[in-house]
Design an enzyme around this catalytic site. Sequence first.
Site, PDB file in Angstrom:
ATOM      1  N   HIS A  61       0.829  -1.212   0.000  1.00 51.25           N
ATOM      2  CA  HIS A  61       0.000   0.000   0.000  1.00 51.25           C
ATOM      3  C   HIS A  61       0.865   1.264   0.000  1.00 51.25           C
ATOM      4  O   HIS A  61       2.061   1.201   0.274  1.00 51.25           O
ATOM      5  CB  HIS A  61      -0.981   0.013   1.169  1.00 51.25           C
ATOM      6  CG  HIS A  61      -0.334   0.106   2.514  1.00 51.25           C
ATOM      7  ND1 HIS A  61       0.241  -0.969   3.151  1.00 51.25           N
ATOM      8  CD2 HIS A  61      -0.173   1.155   3.357  1.00 51.25           C
ATOM      9  CE1 HIS A  61       0.716  -0.594   4.316  1.00 51.25           C
ATOM     10  NE2 HIS A  61       0.490   0.698   4.482  1.00 51.25           N
ATOM     11  N   HIS A  63       0.954   5.376   1.397  1.00 50.21           N
ATOM     12  CA  HIS A  63       0.459   6.441   2.274  1.00 50.21           C
ATOM     13  C   HIS A  63       1.090   7.736   1.794  1.00 50.21           C
ATOM     14  O   HIS A  63       2.310   7.797   1.664  1.00 50.21           O
ATOM     15  CB  HIS A  63       0.959   6.249   3.717  1.00 50.21           C
ATOM     16  CG  HIS A  63       0.148   5.368   4.556  1.00 50.21           C
ATOM     17  ND1 HIS A  63      -0.949   5.804   5.252  1.00 50.21           N
ATOM     18  CD2 HIS A  63       0.274   4.058   4.843  1.00 50.21           C
ATOM     19  CE1 HIS A  63      -1.454   4.786   5.926  1.00 50.21           C
ATOM     20  NE2 HIS A  63      -0.727   3.719   5.692  1.00 50.21           N
ATOM     21  N   TYR A 126     -17.241  28.825  16.312  1.00 49.08           N
ATOM     22  CA  TYR A 126     -17.212  30.013  15.452  1.00 49.08           C
ATOM     23  C   TYR A 126     -18.587  30.273  14.836  1.00 49.08           C
ATOM     24  O   TYR A 126     -19.080  31.400  14.835  1.00 49.08           O
ATOM     25  CB  TYR A 126     -16.157  29.830  14.358  1.00 49.08           C
ATOM     26  CG  TYR A 126     -16.137  30.931  13.333  1.00 49.08           C
ATOM     27  CD1 TYR A 126     -15.515  32.151  13.619  1.00 49.08           C
ATOM     28  CD2 TYR A 126     -16.727  30.771  12.089  1.00 49.08           C
ATOM     29  CE1 TYR A 126     -15.497  33.166  12.693  1.00 49.08           C
ATOM     30  CE2 TYR A 126     -16.709  31.787  11.151  1.00 49.08           C
ATOM     31  CZ  TYR A 126     -16.086  32.985  11.459  1.00 49.08           C
ATOM     32  OH  TYR A 126     -16.073  33.992  10.535  1.00 49.08           O
ATOM     33  N   GLN A 130     -21.644  33.583  15.669  1.00 47.02           N
ATOM     34  CA  GLN A 130     -21.786  34.561  14.595  1.00 47.02           C
ATOM     35  C   GLN A 130     -22.783  35.664  14.958  1.00 47.02           C
ATOM     36  O   GLN A 130     -22.539  36.814  14.724  1.00 47.02           O
ATOM     37  CB  GLN A 130     -22.226  33.875  13.294  1.00 47.02           C
ATOM     38  CG  GLN A 130     -21.127  33.085  12.643  1.00 47.02           C
ATOM     39  CD  GLN A 130     -19.959  33.967  12.247  1.00 47.02           C
ATOM     40  OE1 GLN A 130     -20.105  34.887  11.463  1.00 47.02           O
ATOM     41  NE2 GLN A 130     -18.789  33.680  12.790  1.00 47.02           N
TER      42      GLN A 130
END
Length: 143
Positions: A61, A63, A126, A130
């Site tokens: 594999h 990565h 956040y 608002q």
Amino acid sequence: MQTYKSGSHTRYDIKYHIVWITKYRRPVLEGSVAERTRELIRQICMQNEVTIIKGHVSKDHIHILVSSNPSLSISRLVQKLKGASSHKLFQEYAHLRKQYWGQHLWSRGYFVATTGTVTDEMIKEYIANQDNELPDDDFRIGS
């Protein structure tokens, strides 16, 4: 301070952790095949203006942690990485063609996760701060 990349009308910092495996998880990425695979991935990323932050070629594999621009979708990037590398490796290594008679070196799927310096909790906070309107579940309308 965070270093952002810039486009003509954008500022961004997009990073992906991508993993894909060889078909049947056969351990064919060894020696010169592994080195050539790494070289091909570097070339493909360079052609598509993708920066490799970290990478590893295992026997079965790959990565990689990459930084990409917003105009290139992750599915298109993986398609280019897997397609071009498979095509070149089959051209250059006859023993791979014998092991993978169907001309498919990589398994069909892949894993991808985004990374960043902002956590989900920070984004939720956040958004929640608002406006000071009355909340309506988790999706509010501001003034």
